[in-house]
Design an enzyme around this catalytic site. Structure first.
Site, PDB file in Angstrom:
ATOM      1  N   GLY A  25       0.835  -1.193   0.000  1.00 48.71           N
ATOM      2  CA  GLY A  25       0.000   0.000   0.000  1.00 48.71           C
ATOM      3  C   GLY A  25       0.869   1.242   0.000  1.00 48.71           C
ATOM      4  O   GLY A  25       1.923   1.283  -0.656  1.00 48.71           O
ATOM      5  N   SER A  26       0.453   2.233   0.764  1.00 49.20           N
ATOM      6  CA  SER A  26       1.138   3.517   0.770  1.00 49.20           C
ATOM      7  C   SER A  26       2.632   3.355   1.105  1.00 49.20           C
ATOM      8  O   SER A  26       3.502   3.722   0.321  1.00 49.20           O
ATOM      9  CB  SER A  26       0.439   4.439   1.784  1.00 49.20           C
ATOM     10  OG  SER A  26       1.065   5.684   1.812  1.00 49.20           O
ATOM     11  N   HIS A 108       5.777   1.959  12.227  1.00 48.11           N
ATOM     12  CA  HIS A 108       5.066   2.741  13.244  1.00 48.11           C
ATOM     13  C   HIS A 108       5.034   1.892  14.516  1.00 48.11           C
ATOM     14  O   HIS A 108       4.882   0.670  14.432  1.00 48.11           O
ATOM     15  CB  HIS A 108       3.656   3.065  12.740  1.00 48.11           C
ATOM     16  CG  HIS A 108       2.786   3.799  13.717  1.00 48.11           C
ATOM     17  ND1 HIS A 108       3.240   4.843  14.500  1.00 48.11           N
ATOM     18  CD2 HIS A 108       1.476   3.655  14.041  1.00 48.11           C
ATOM     19  CE1 HIS A 108       2.241   5.291  15.252  1.00 48.11           C
ATOM     20  NE2 HIS A 108       1.166   4.581  14.989  1.00 48.11           N
ATOM     21  N   ASP A 191       3.583  10.612  16.918  1.00 50.35           N
ATOM     22  CA  ASP A 191       2.996  10.399  15.591  1.00 50.35           C
ATOM     23  C   ASP A 191       1.469  10.507  15.656  1.00 50.35           C
ATOM     24  O   ASP A 191       0.846  11.205  14.856  1.00 50.35           O
ATOM     25  CB  ASP A 191       3.403   9.015  15.074  1.00 50.35           C
ATOM     26  CG  ASP A 191       2.945   8.770  13.646  1.00 50.35           C
ATOM     27  OD1 ASP A 191       3.585   9.313  12.733  1.00 50.35           O
ATOM     28  OD2 ASP A 191       1.958   8.053  13.451  1.00 50.35           O
ATOM     29  N   GLU A 227      -9.512  29.803  -1.583  1.00 55.17           N
ATOM     30  CA  GLU A 227      -9.007  30.521  -0.417  1.00 55.17           C
ATOM     31  C   GLU A 227      -8.591  29.566   0.716  1.00 55.17           C
ATOM     32  O   GLU A 227      -7.544  29.742   1.328  1.00 55.17           O
ATOM     33  CB  GLU A 227     -10.105  31.476   0.087  1.00 55.17           C
ATOM     34  CG  GLU A 227      -9.621  32.575   0.989  1.00 55.17           C
ATOM     35  CD  GLU A 227      -8.526  33.418   0.362  1.00 55.17           C
ATOM     36  OE1 GLU A 227      -8.715  33.899  -0.761  1.00 55.17           O
ATOM     37  OE2 GLU A 227      -7.481  33.582   1.019  1.00 55.17           O
ATOM     38  N   SER A 252       1.982  39.441   2.372  1.00 56.65           N
ATOM     39  CA  SER A 252       1.931  40.905   2.540  1.00 56.65           C
ATOM     40  C   SER A 252       1.976  41.275   4.028  1.00 56.65           C
ATOM     41  O   SER A 252       1.664  40.443   4.894  1.00 56.65           O
ATOM     42  CB  SER A 252       0.636  41.448   1.934  1.00 56.65           C
ATOM     43  OG  SER A 252      -0.466  40.996   2.709  1.00 56.65           O
TER      44      SER A 252
HETATM   45  P1  NAP Z   1      -1.978   0.702   3.784  1.00 52.84           P
HETATM   46  O1  NAP Z   1      -1.616   1.532   2.611  1.00 52.84           O
HETATM   47  O2  NAP Z   1      -3.360   0.841   4.316  1.00 52.84           O
HETATM   48  O3  NAP Z   1      -1.711  -0.853   3.463  1.00 52.84           O
HETATM   49  C1  NAP Z   1      -2.457  -1.485   2.542  1.00 52.84           C
HETATM   50  C2  NAP Z   1      -1.738  -2.751   2.107  1.00 52.84           C
HETATM   51  O4  NAP Z   1      -1.839  -3.759   3.130  1.00 52.84           O
HETATM   52  C3  NAP Z   1      -2.423  -3.263   0.869  1.00 52.84           C
HETATM   53  O5  NAP Z   1      -1.470  -3.845   0.022  1.00 52.84           O
HETATM   54  C4  NAP Z   1      -3.368  -4.319   1.450  1.00 52.84           C
HETATM   55  O6  NAP Z   1      -3.714  -5.297   0.537  1.00 52.84           O
HETATM   56  C5  NAP Z   1      -2.464  -4.889   2.538  1.00 52.84           C
HETATM   57  N1  NAP Z   1      -3.267  -5.633   3.500  1.00 52.84           N
HETATM   58  C6  NAP Z   1      -4.418  -5.252   4.092  1.00 52.84           C
HETATM   59  N2  NAP Z   1      -4.867  -6.230   4.883  1.00 52.84           N
HETATM   60  C7  NAP Z   1      -3.982  -7.255   4.781  1.00 52.84           C
HETATM   61  C8  NAP Z   1      -3.900  -8.550   5.366  1.00 52.84           C
HETATM   62  N3  NAP Z   1      -4.819  -8.997   6.222  1.00 52.84           N
HETATM   63  N4  NAP Z   1      -2.855  -9.327   5.015  1.00 52.84           N
HETATM   64  C9  NAP Z   1      -1.921  -8.886   4.155  1.00 52.84           C
HETATM   65  N5  NAP Z   1      -1.939  -7.677   3.577  1.00 52.84           N
HETATM   66  C10 NAP Z   1      -2.959  -6.875   3.894  1.00 52.84           C
HETATM   67  O7  NAP Z   1      -0.946   0.855   4.977  1.00 52.84           O
HETATM   68  P2  NAP Z   1       0.027   2.086   5.230  1.00 52.84           P
HETATM   69  O8  NAP Z   1      -0.784   3.311   5.425  1.00 52.84           O
HETATM   70  O9  NAP Z   1       1.138   2.057   4.236  1.00 52.84           O
HETATM   71  O10 NAP Z   1       0.590   1.694   6.667  1.00 52.84           O
HETATM   72  C11 NAP Z   1       1.528   0.652   6.845  1.00 52.84           C
HETATM   73  C12 NAP Z   1       2.306   0.926   8.113  1.00 52.84           C
HETATM   74  O11 NAP Z   1       3.090   2.097   7.917  1.00 52.84           O
HETATM   75  C13 NAP Z   1       1.424   1.227   9.334  1.00 52.84           C
HETATM   76  O12 NAP Z   1       2.076   0.712  10.461  1.00 52.84           O
HETATM   77  C14 NAP Z   1       1.387   2.738   9.387  1.00 52.84           C
HETATM   78  O13 NAP Z   1       1.146   3.274  10.673  1.00 52.84           O
HETATM   79  C15 NAP Z   1       2.804   3.047   8.940  1.00 52.84           C
HETATM   80  N6  NAP Z   1       2.969   4.386   8.377  1.00 52.84           N
HETATM   81  C16 NAP Z   1       2.164   4.766   7.358  1.00 52.84           C
HETATM   82  C17 NAP Z   1       2.347   6.001   6.784  1.00 52.84           C
HETATM   83  C18 NAP Z   1       1.545   6.376   5.565  1.00 52.84           C
HETATM   84  O14 NAP Z   1       1.977   7.270   4.879  1.00 52.84           O
HETATM   85  N7  NAP Z   1       0.456   5.768   5.199  1.00 52.84           N
HETATM   86  C19 NAP Z   1       3.338   6.884   7.276  1.00 52.84           C
HETATM   87  C20 NAP Z   1       4.172   6.447   8.312  1.00 52.84           C
HETATM   88  C21 NAP Z   1       3.983   5.174   8.846  1.00 52.84           C
HETATM   89  P3  NAP Z   1      -5.173  -5.318  -0.153  1.00 52.84           P
HETATM   90  O15 NAP Z   1      -4.991  -4.656  -1.465  1.00 52.84           O
HETATM   91  O16 NAP Z   1      -5.470  -6.756  -0.249  1.00 52.84           O
HETATM   92  O17 NAP Z   1      -6.111  -4.590   0.772  1.00 52.84           O
HETATM   93 MG    MG Z   2       0.735   7.602  11.682  1.00 57.80          MG
END
Ligand code: NAP
Ligand code: MG
Length: 339
Positions: A25-26, A108, A191, A227, A252
Site C-alpha cells: 500500500g502507501s 510505526h 505520531d 481561499e 503581505s
Molecule cells: P496501507 O496503505 O493501508 O496498506 C495497505 C496494504 O496492506 C495493501 O497492500 C493491502 O492489501 C495490505 N493488507 C491489508 N490487509 C492485509 C492482510 N490482512 N494481510 C496482508 N496484507 C494486507 O498501509 P500504510 O498506510 O502504508 O501503513 C503501513 C504501516 O506504515 C502502518 O504501520 C502505518 O502506521 C505506517 N505508516 C504509514 C504512513 C503512511 O503514509 N500511510 C506513514 C508512516 C507510517 P489489499 O490490497 O489486499 O487490501
Molecule cells: Mg501515523
C-alpha cells in the site's frame, strides 16, 4: 538526540538479505521500490491470496508470496499493512513461521508499544518510521531526496539490529535527510498526536470550517475552495522551505498582521486544553483501545465518516476546479491503479 545519515550507515548489511514487505500500500510500494533502486537485491512482497494489490506488485516486477510462505524464508520482514490488522497477521502467520533469529520491522510503533504484538524472543525487532506519507517517501527518493525517519530498536537479539535499521533507512532514502534515534513509545505517541491535532484532524477541520464560514456568509463555493484549501499548499511550501518567518516574509504585511491578531482567536486556550486532553487519551491507551474496538465491529463509524466527508460540497467543488488545472494531475503522487 542522535541523528544518523548515510555516512553513518552501510547498505551492505541488507544488500543480499531476503527481504519481505508485507502489504503493498502507501508505505509498502514505496519501501519496495526505493530499496530495489538503492541496490537491495532480494525483495519480495507478501499479501493475502485474494489481495487487490497483487497485480500492482507484480507489474512493478516483484514476486508475490503468501505471508506464511514468505515468513519461512525471509531474513527481514517489514510490516507495511494497516496497524489494525498487524496483531492478527503476527499471531496467525508470523509467530509460528518466521525464521529463527530473523528481523521483524515496523514503520510505526503502535502495535509494539501498546503490546498488541508480543514478538518472539529470538527475533530482532526494530522500527524505521518515515515522517511522511508513503507516496512522498517514493516521490522524494526519485527527486534525490528522502523523507526523514525515526529509528528505534526494541529487541536486539543479533547485536546488529541498529545496523540493519540504519541500512534499511538508507535504502529508503531516509539517510539523506536524517534518521533520528528514538523509542517506540516516543514515536508512537508523537505520531498519533501530530496526525490527529495538526497534520490531518486539525488541518482538515480548519480548512472545512473556514470554507463553510465563507459559503454560509454567501460567498461563492469556488472562491472559498481556492481561499481555504488550494492556497494551503502554496503557504505550506514556504513553511517547508524556510520555516514560519520565511512564509511571513513572502506574504503581505497586511496578511502578516492578520496572522498575528487572528491566529490566536482561532487556536484559543480552550483549543490548547483540548490538545492536552487528546495527548492524554493517546498516552493512556484510550485512543488505541477505542480504535481497536471500532475495528472489532467492522468500523461502522470510520466508514460512515469516510462516506459523509466524501460527499461534502468542498470535495465536489474541488474536483470540478481541479479538472481545469490539468498540470496538478500530471505528476500525481497517488495513482490508485499502481500504488
Ligand atoms: P496501507 O496503505 O493501508 O496498506 C495497505 C496494504 O496492506 C495493501 O497492500 C493491502 O492489501 C495490505 N493488507 C491489508 N490487509 C492485509 C492482510 N490482512 N494481510 C496482508 N496484507 C494486507 O498501509 P500504510 O498506510 O502504508 O501503513 C503501513 C504501516 O506504515 C502502518 O504501520 C502505518 O502506521 C505506517 N505508516 C504509514 C504512513 C503512511 O503514509 N500511510 C506513514 C508512516 C507510517 P489489499 O490490497 O489486499 O487490501
Ligand atoms: Mg501515523
Amino acid at each position: 538526540m542522535k541523528v544518523y545519515y548515510d555516512k553513518d550507515s552501510n547498505l551492505d548489511a541488507i544488500r543480499e538479505k531476503k527481504i519481505t514487505i508485507i502489504g503493498y500500500g502507501s508505505q509498502g510500494h514505496a519501501h519496495a521500490a526505493n530499496l530495489k533502486d538503492s541496490g537491495v537485491n532480494n525483495i519480495n512482497i507478501a499479501l493475502k491470496e485474494d489481495s487487490g494489490s497483487i497485480e500492482k506488485a507484480k507489474s512493478a516486477g516483484f514476486d508475490v508470496l503468501t505471508i506464511q510462505d514468505a515468513a519461512k524464508d525471509a531474513d527481514l520482514m517489514m510490516m507495511a499493512t494497516p496497524d489494525e490488522i498487524q496483531s492478527e497477521i503476527y499471531d496467525q502467520f508470523l509467530d509460528k513461521n518466521m525464521k529463527n533469529n530473523s528481523a521483524l520491522v515496523f514503520a510505526h510503533g503502535l502495535n509494539i508499544h501498546f503490546e498488541l504484538i508480543k514478538p518472539r524472543d529470538d527475533l530482532d525487532v526494530f522500527m524505521i518510521a518515515p515522517k511522511g506519507p508513503g507516496h512522498t517517501v517514493r516521490s522524494e527518493y526519485i527527486k534525490g531526496g528522502g523523507v526523514p525517519s525515526l529509528v528505534s530498536v526494541y529487541q536486539n537479539k543479533s547485536g546488529n539490529a541498529l545496523d540493519l535499521a540504519l541500512a534499511y533507512g538508507t535504502g529508503l532514502g531516509a539517510g539523506r535527510s536524517g534518521m533520528i534515534e528514538t523509542t517506540f513509545k516516543e514515536e508512537c505517541e508523537t505520531d498519533l498526536f501530530g496526525e490527529q491535532v495538526v497534520l490531518c484532524g486539525g488541518l482538515t477541520e480548519l480548512i472545512t470550517a473556514g470554507y463553510e464560514t465563507l459559503v454560509d456568509a454567501g460567498y461563492a463555493p469556488e472562491m472559498a475552495y481556492f481561499e481555504c484549501l488550494h492556497e494551503v499548499k502554496l503557504i505550506v511550501d514556504l513553511l517547508y522551505e524556510g520555516g514560519i518567518a520565511n512564509m511571513r516574509y513572502s506574504i503581505s504585511n497586511t496578511a502578516e498582521y492578520g496572522d498575528y491578531v487572528s491566529g490566536k482567536r482561532v487556536i484559543t486556550n480552550d483549543t490548547r486544553k483540548e490538545m492536552k486532553a487528546i495527548l492524554r487519551d493517546i498516552q493512556t491507551g484510550k485512543f488505541v483501545r477505542d480504535w481497536m474496538l471500532e475495528c472489532k465491529v467492522k468500523q461502522p463509524n470510520f466508514k460512515a465518516s469516510r462516506r459523509i466527508s466524501k460527499d461534502h460540497q468542498i470535495e465536489v467543488v474541488g474536483k470540478k476546479l481541479r479538472e481545469m488545472m490539468p498540470w496538478i494531475q500530471k505528476n500525481k503522487l497517488v495513482d490508485t491503479s499502481k500504488n
